[in-house]
Scaffold this motif. Structure first.
Motif: not given
Length: 159
Positions: A7-8, A11, A34-35, A38, A41, A149
């Motif tokens: 996830g990080a 993002g 971006t959220l 994330m 992810g 990504n």
């Protein structure tokens, strides 16, 4: 842990895409995008890829060079095409595309994204399957994937 890393890094890939590729600047940065990346992810990439590596290790046990090549062929020939299609579909849905618009976007982006995937991932995956223990494979892939990504975020969010 692997889900948090995925996830990080998804993002981070989106931030790189928006700032270095699209050159949006801080004031033009889409924080919600971006959220969303994330969340994809955390909820999709991390769990699915992590589970896939465990399944692949059970299907083709060992870590010889031949085993690494077999895993890469199965990963890139079977898993990657399905995963990429699902990723594009999820991203389109999270961006509010209708089913028809989402399907059109997938048809537009899928082949290019898959060909780009094949330029990057086969050598990475052979090394990953040969040298890296199972519990660290997702983290290694996600570290390499910062560039991937970035590309996926840019590709999936072009409207």
């Amino acid at each position: 842990w692997a889900v948090l890393v995925a996830g990080a890094l998804m993002g981070a890939g989106d931030v790189v895409a928006q700032q270095l590729v699209e050159r949006r600047g801080l004031h033009g940065h889409h924080g919600t995008r971006t959220l969303k990346m994330m969340a994809i992810g955390f909820c999709f990439v991390g769990p699915v890829v992590g589970s896939w590596y465990r399944i692949l290790d059970r299907l083709i046990p060992g870590n010889t060079k031949v085993v690494a090549v077999k895993k890469m062929v199965l990963d890139q020939g079977g898993f990657a095409p399905c995963f990429l299609g699902c990723f594009l579909a999820i991203t389109g849905a999270m961006n509010g595309l209708s089913v028809q618009d989402n399907w059109s976007k997938i048809q537009q982006d899928y082949t290019d994204a898959l060909m780009t995937n094949y330029c990057i991932w086969p050598p990475v995956q052979i090394a990953n399957f040969y040298f890296v223990p199972l519990q660290h494979r997702l983290a290694v892939v996600q570290c390499v994937a910062i560039v991937w990504n970035c590309y996926l975020s840019w590709k999936a969010n072009q409207m």
